[in-house]
Each structure stands twice: as C-alpha cells, then as structure tokens.
Design an enzyme around this catalytic site. Structure first.
Site, PDB file in Angstrom:
ATOM      1  N   MET A   1       0.822  -1.207   0.000  1.00 12.66           N
ATOM      2  CA  MET A   1       0.000   0.000   0.000  1.00 12.66           C
ATOM      3  C   MET A   1       0.856   1.257   0.000  1.00 12.66           C
ATOM      4  SD  MET A   1      -1.427  -0.239   3.799  1.00 12.66           S
ATOM      5  CE  MET A   1      -0.706  -1.884   3.749  1.00 12.66           C
ATOM      6  N   PRO A   2       1.820   1.324  -0.899  1.00  8.52           N
ATOM      7  CA  PRO A   2       2.697   2.520  -0.903  1.00  8.52           C
ATOM      8  C   PRO A   2       1.938   3.787  -1.316  1.00  8.52           C
ATOM      9  CG  PRO A   2       3.551   0.757  -2.326  1.00  8.52           C
ATOM     10  CD  PRO A   2       2.152   0.378  -1.956  1.00  8.52           C
TER      11      PRO A   2
END
Lengths: 66, 66, 66, 66, 66, 66
Positions: A1-2
């Site tokens: 989930m960057p």
C-alpha cells in the site's frame, strides 16, 4: 500500500503522460518490492516555476537566462 | 502542536465542509492525545482527478468507466 | 480515498492512541465529506523535539525553559 | 542536497519575495550545515485560507472576525 | 528536476531493492516526461505498521487478524 | 503561520545546528514576507543515505564511489 508523491514543474504534462507515470510507478513497486498495486496511491503535484528553486534561484529565472 | 495534512480529490468540497473537518481533526487530537488545539494546524489539499492514481489508474479514468 | 498525514512530537504516544486517531480521522472524513473509509489512508509521523521548531526555537529548548 | 518545502497562505506573495526566500533558505543551509547550494531545492506552496486551519478554525474565519 | 517521495511500511526492504526503485522511478520520469535524471531526487520513507492506517485500522491490527 | 519542512541526509547534524536553522528560517520568513514568527513551524527530517537517491543512485553508492 505505498504512497507516492511526485512533484514536477507545471509545464503542460498531459493527462496521458500523467496516467503512464502513475501506471509505471505502481508496476515498479509491485515488481521490485512486491507491493499490492490495488492499494498503491500516486499523487502528482505540478508547481509553478516561480515557486520552485534550485541552486538558490527560481526555475523561472534559470530558464529566462538560457 | 500537531500538523495535519489532508489530501482529497478536488470534488467541490464546500468551505463549510472543510471548516468542519478542520475542527473535527483538531478536537480529535486534543481528546485522544492531549494535544493543544491552539497550536494544531490543519491543511487541506485538493488534487485534480487526473493527478491522483490508485491501482495504477487515474481517478478520472476509474470514474469514467463506472 | 483521502490521505492524511499527521505529524506529532515524539512523546510516547501508545499504539492504542494512534489506532484511535486513525479510526477517528477516517470516520470524520466519511461523516463530513462522504469519503470511503476503505480507501482512506492515515500516516502518523513522530518527530524528535530537537527537530521541531516553533517561534524560532526547538521544542526541546522551549520545554527545558518551563 | 536538502529539500525544503514551505507552505504559506495564498496572500499575494510576489515573485521577488519568493525568489528572496528561496535564496535565503539555500544560503542558510550552506552557512549553518555546509549543504551544497547547487543541489538544494526549495518549493513554495500557497494554500487558500479556506484550506488552512489553526486552533480549529479556518484562516478565512479567523481573519473575518478581526 | 522532479522530487519523488515514496512511503512504504517498514518491512525490511533491502538497500538493493531501494536502489532499484530509485533507479526505476528516475528512468520512468525521463522516459515518460523528459525529465533530467541528474536532478531527479527520490526519497523513500519507511513507516512503522502501528503508524499506518487503512480502512480505519492500523496495518499492525490488519496483519494480526489474518 | 508558515510551515517549513526541511529534509536532509542523516549526517550527524547537531542539535545546535538544527536550532540555528530553525531560527534562521523563521527570521527569514518574517523579514522577507512579514510572517509571524510565533506561529512559524519548522520540521527537520533526517533521511538515511540508502533512502535518498539523486541521478538514479543512492547517496550511499555515490559517496562510496568518491
């Protein structure tokens, strides 16, 4: 989930260019770090050249000199 | 003296909605963490949907598909 | 799909406090702006008091004076 | 190669004022920390007063009250 | 001269992985937008899972449940 | 009430150096833009050289080569 934040000077990048950068960064983080593309968020911020400085001068001034 | 930065897509949030979010976040940090509201700063940034990507696609494209 | 970045001084906030702030901010943006909680991301950054200044002085110095 | 991000309220700062701030911050980091000015980047972001809150209220509201 | 900030959860990304992401993003902005790689700056921030929330819960809690 | 975020590589900047930068930036924004020092906030973030890239390479690699 960057989360990826990209700041560029406001120079007329097209929606297509921005879409390709968003896709490319998302794929890169999947390929190199195994990050889930579905939760990767990319934000592009376009900054006026009067508001961006490098080497102590604004980009507006640097470009005018060239 | 917390600093809160909130990024949302530019979708016509009203001044009243933004004021309520600012007040709500400020109160939350006072109530949950004992932070002084007088020095709590909240900044809301509204981002064009062409410049926001999730899952490798821009929000503009994702919404057009629906 | 809002992104919220919260900067606080590093003062021993517990995991429970941070979890409650994350939940509270997420609910606030759902309630006040109709934002989808499932794609709301909250990041908390804790900053050393030597690295945080207000009024021209570090928080370390301000607290030592009191 | 420091990166400096400066957020101010949108109040009509002129290009000259912004250029002086960019130069001043770049010189400061050279003088106090030995940072190379050639790779020092400064970005100024101007934020609408409806989108900036302090003490739980927007700057728009705070100024109107005065 | 783009600036790219990448936030990921702190999960043991290696120096090699980070170096490849830095190179990949720099090349992408050169290829898709014509940006000069020599002045492209990429910063990676690693965030503890207690400090990262999505869907109103911390990543620590989400992973423990699985 | 400006907010200033300064990112530098983690290179052993001392508390005294950081304090002088905080004071200097605060004074600069007062002198050049008339900003109130009492509500000027400066945050310094120190970033590991493995996590900072320029020209497509990490600062760790660039320094090792010299």
């Amino acid at each position: 989930m960057p989360l990826i934040n990209i700041k560029i000077t406001r120079d007329g990048a097209t929606a297509e260019q921005k879409a390709r950068v968003i896709q490319g960064v998302t794929n890169l983080l999947r390929d190199e770090m195994g990050k889930n593309p579905q939760t990767t968020v990319v934000i592009i911020e376009e900054v006026d050249t009067d508001n961006w400085g490098i080497g102590g001068e604004t980009v507006t001034v640097l470009r005018a000199r060239k």
